[in-house]
Design a protein around this motif. Structure first.
Motif, PDB file in Angstrom:
ATOM      1  N   THR A  76       0.838  -1.203   0.000  1.00  0.00           N
ATOM      2  CA  THR A  76       0.000   0.000   0.000  1.00  0.00           C
ATOM      3  C   THR A  76       0.870   1.249   0.000  1.00  0.00           C
ATOM      4  OG1 THR A  76      -1.845  -1.129   1.089  1.00  0.00           O
ATOM      5  CG2 THR A  76      -1.753   1.266   1.320  1.00  0.00           C
ATOM      6  N   MET A  77       1.980   1.217   0.736  1.00  0.00           N
ATOM      7  CA  MET A  77       2.908   2.354   0.754  1.00  0.00           C
ATOM      8  C   MET A  77       3.480   2.613  -0.643  1.00  0.00           C
ATOM      9  SD  MET A  77       6.472   2.691   2.887  1.00  0.00           S
ATOM     10  CE  MET A  77       7.322   1.443   1.907  1.00  0.00           C
ATOM     11  N   ILE A  78       3.950   1.538  -1.306  1.00  0.00           N
ATOM     12  CA  ILE A  78       4.557   1.718  -2.623  1.00  0.00           C
ATOM     13  C   ILE A  78       3.510   2.133  -3.657  1.00  0.00           C
ATOM     14  CG2 ILE A  78       5.832   0.597  -4.479  1.00  0.00           C
ATOM     15  CD1 ILE A  78       7.452   1.129  -1.903  1.00  0.00           C
ATOM     16  N   ALA A  79       2.334   1.520  -3.612  1.00  0.00           N
ATOM     17  CA  ALA A  79       1.275   1.906  -4.550  1.00  0.00           C
ATOM     18  C   ALA A  79       0.886   3.362  -4.354  1.00  0.00           C
ATOM     19  CB  ALA A  79       0.063   0.992  -4.380  1.00  0.00           C
ATOM     20  N   THR A 127      11.476   2.764  -2.590  1.00  0.00           N
ATOM     21  CA  THR A 127      11.681   2.864  -1.141  1.00  0.00           C
ATOM     22  C   THR A 127      10.724   3.858  -0.496  1.00  0.00           C
ATOM     23  OG1 THR A 127      13.329   4.640  -1.341  1.00  0.00           O
ATOM     24  CG2 THR A 127      14.140   2.373  -1.431  1.00  0.00           C
ATOM     25  N   SER A 128       9.858   4.481  -1.306  1.00  0.00           N
ATOM     26  CA  SER A 128       8.990   5.565  -0.829  1.00  0.00           C
ATOM     27  C   SER A 128       9.824   6.519   0.020  1.00  0.00           C
ATOM     28  CB  SER A 128       7.807   5.010  -0.022  1.00  0.00           C
ATOM     29  OG  SER A 128       6.883   6.019   0.297  1.00  0.00           O
ATOM     30  N   VAL A 175      11.538   5.686 -13.009  1.00  0.00           N
ATOM     31  CA  VAL A 175      11.551   6.086 -11.598  1.00  0.00           C
ATOM     32  C   VAL A 175      11.987   4.883 -10.763  1.00  0.00           C
ATOM     33  CG1 VAL A 175      10.246   7.158  -9.734  1.00  0.00           C
ATOM     34  CG2 VAL A 175       9.624   7.621 -12.113  1.00  0.00           C
ATOM     35  N   GLY A 176      13.040   5.055  -9.980  1.00  0.00           N
ATOM     36  CA  GLY A 176      13.606   3.939  -9.243  1.00  0.00           C
ATOM     37  C   GLY A 176      13.617   4.119  -7.745  1.00  0.00           C
ATOM     38  N   LYS A 232       7.349  -7.176  -4.894  1.00  0.00           N
ATOM     39  CA  LYS A 232       6.112  -6.548  -4.459  1.00  0.00           C
ATOM     40  C   LYS A 232       6.043  -5.084  -4.882  1.00  0.00           C
ATOM     41  CE  LYS A 232       5.220  -9.714  -0.653  1.00  0.00           C
ATOM     42  NZ  LYS A 232       5.269  -9.959   0.809  1.00  0.00           N
ATOM     43  N   ALA A 233       7.199  -4.409  -4.922  1.00  0.00           N
ATOM     44  CA  ALA A 233       7.214  -3.008  -5.350  1.00  0.00           C
ATOM     45  C   ALA A 233       6.801  -2.892  -6.814  1.00  0.00           C
ATOM     46  CB  ALA A 233       8.585  -2.391  -5.132  1.00  0.00           C
TER      47      ALA A 233
END
Length: 450
Positions: free
Chosen positions: A137-140, A320-321, A314-315, A171-172
């Motif tokens: 959820t954080m990465i999305a 890593t948010s 974008v990496g 997962k990212a």
């Protein structure tokens, strides 16, 4: 090298989940209980979250077993009785799961997932669910911000080499695709999830040849349908001129150069200069890709300045948010069959009791507000967004492809109010209200425990 697999995933948990479960077992406490997983407070510059990770969480619940090797290890610790280990030998998740579908928007305090099961079952799954759901959820949510900044331009997930481990890399890529990434550089993610894969070349490739133009010729020869040339190894403008030379050479064979990539330097000035070099050569269709520590803020600034760019890689910042590298997800007991609603009153960590539903209201095609209610309350003129995915340990809504989740996300973003789409600190938060019955229950629970 050890990996997390279906056979050992039961041990991917915090020890206290198992010691609590052993104590529940000894005291005969295994009635039905409900736990909510939610984020108390959004990070400072986050106005919404994008739900992600649910399918993998449900797969975990379906396959959760303690195999002989895991049981032998637990026995070796000397913490657990043979009776409890015998219980774990026959462990199966038998509960119900309500959740927000992947790709839908979720706001603070709203349950991402609600688990109702025998107390021991509901307890031991806490750590994995938090790990799986809050990370994705954080990465999305970060990728959604990159999507907002990119507008009509595409962006690609280039994060694998900077993600925090192999599992995070997979997962990212999955979460970023749900939230708008056009493709990923991660080949395994492409295989496992059906995500389009994309890649160009590294500076080492260019340096491995005697000259830059030899590298360009070789790559275009080997990949004539998808060649994007990296032009900043030595001098960007000279690299662009050599790309033009190669494009003119292959045009004789009826082939076209797809694009050039710039990975360093002053993106504004260099993009304009490269675009002019390409256009002067008649190569108007050759795309410019930018990469190198990009995030939503830099992308927005570039596009606000009307920099001629077609796509972004974008990496690090996304995988890593980086500006907000965690979500404060929690998993809390809110109800049990014997005593009913449960509430926590710790300072700054008060919870809401009872089994819940989240209702979303719309006005003029936009989300207006959410109302959290008790699960059996009727809330008129709204859409309930928590759906039942598992009943008695079995899935009742089957897996759906990532494209369906992505479509849900894209539709949700069209309905999100403009004030919630700003990339900086919002002037106001999206309203999440409590129904009168939930307010009343919470007040009674607080009064009882005080």
């Amino acid at each position: 090298m050890p990996w997390v697999t279906d056979s050992n995933a039961a041990l991917l948990t915090d020890l206290y989940e198992l010691t609590m479960a052993a104590s529940y077992h000894r005291h005969g406490m295994n009635g039905q209980a409900t736990f909510d997983l939610f984020v108390r407070d959004l990070p400072r510059r986050r106005n919404f979250m994008v739900a992600a990770g649910l399918d993998q969480a449900l797969d975990y619940l379906l396959s959760l077993r303690f195999d002989d090797e895991s049981l032998d290890y637990l026995a070796s610790l000397g913490f657990f009785s043979d009776d409890f280990l015998g219980y774990l030998a026959g462990f199966r998740f038998s509960g119900d799961v309500w959740a927000i579908p992947e790709g839908d928007l979720v706001f603070e305090t709203e349950p991402l997932i609600s688990v109702t099961a025998p107390l021991i079952e509901a307890q031991v799954v806490e750590t994995f669910l938090l790990n799986c759901l809050t990370f994705q959820t954080m990465i999305a949510s970060k990728a959604a911000r990159v999507k907002l900044a990119s507008g009509e331009r595409t962006f690609l997930d280039f994060s694998l080499r900077r993600d925090h481990g192999a599992d995070a890399g997979l997962k990212a890529a999955r979460a970023a695709y749900i939230a708008g990434a056009a493709a990923t550089s991660n080949v395994l993610a492409g295989k496992e999830f059906g995500i389009p894969v994309s890649g160009t070349m590294a500076h080492s490739y260019v340096m491995a040849f005697d000259t830059e133009i030899e590298a360009f010729r070789a790559y275009v020869s080997d990949f004539p349908e998808r060649a994007i040339l990296l032009i900043d190894t030595f001098d960007v403008e000279q690299g662009a001129r050599r790309a033009v030379q190669v494009a003119e050479e292959i045009a004789i064979e009826g082939l076209k150069l797809n694009g050039v990539r710039i990975d360093s330097g002053d993106f504004d000035a260099l993009s304009r200069s490269v675009r002019k070099i390409l256009d002067d050569a008649g190569l108007h269709d050759v795309k410019i890709v930018l990469s190198g520590d990009l995030d939503e803020y830099r992308i927005k600034q570039l596009l606000d300045d009307q920099v001629p760019v077609d796509s972004f890689g974008v990496g690090t910042q996304m995988g890593t948010s980086a500006d907000s590298p965690y979500l404060g997800g929690v998993y809390k007991l809110v109800w049990d069959a014997e005593t009913g609603p449960k509430v926590k009153l710790s300072t700054g960590k008060v919870t809401l009791p009872g089994r819940k539903q989240v209702h979303r209201f719309m006005r003029d095609g936009k989300y207006e507000r959410d109302v959290m209610s008790l699960n059996k309350e009727e809330v008129d003129e709204s859409t309930p967004i928590l759906q039942k995915f598992m009943m008695q340990g079995e899935r009742i809504i089957g897996p759906e492809g990532l494209d369906a989740k992505r479509d849900r996300f894209l539709e949700s973003m069209t309905r999100l109010p403009d004030y919630a789409k700003v990339l900086g600190e919002p002037e106001k938060r999206y309203p999440v209200e409590l129904s009168p019955d939930l307010e009343s229950l919470a007040a009674r629970a607080r009064a009882t425990h005080r």
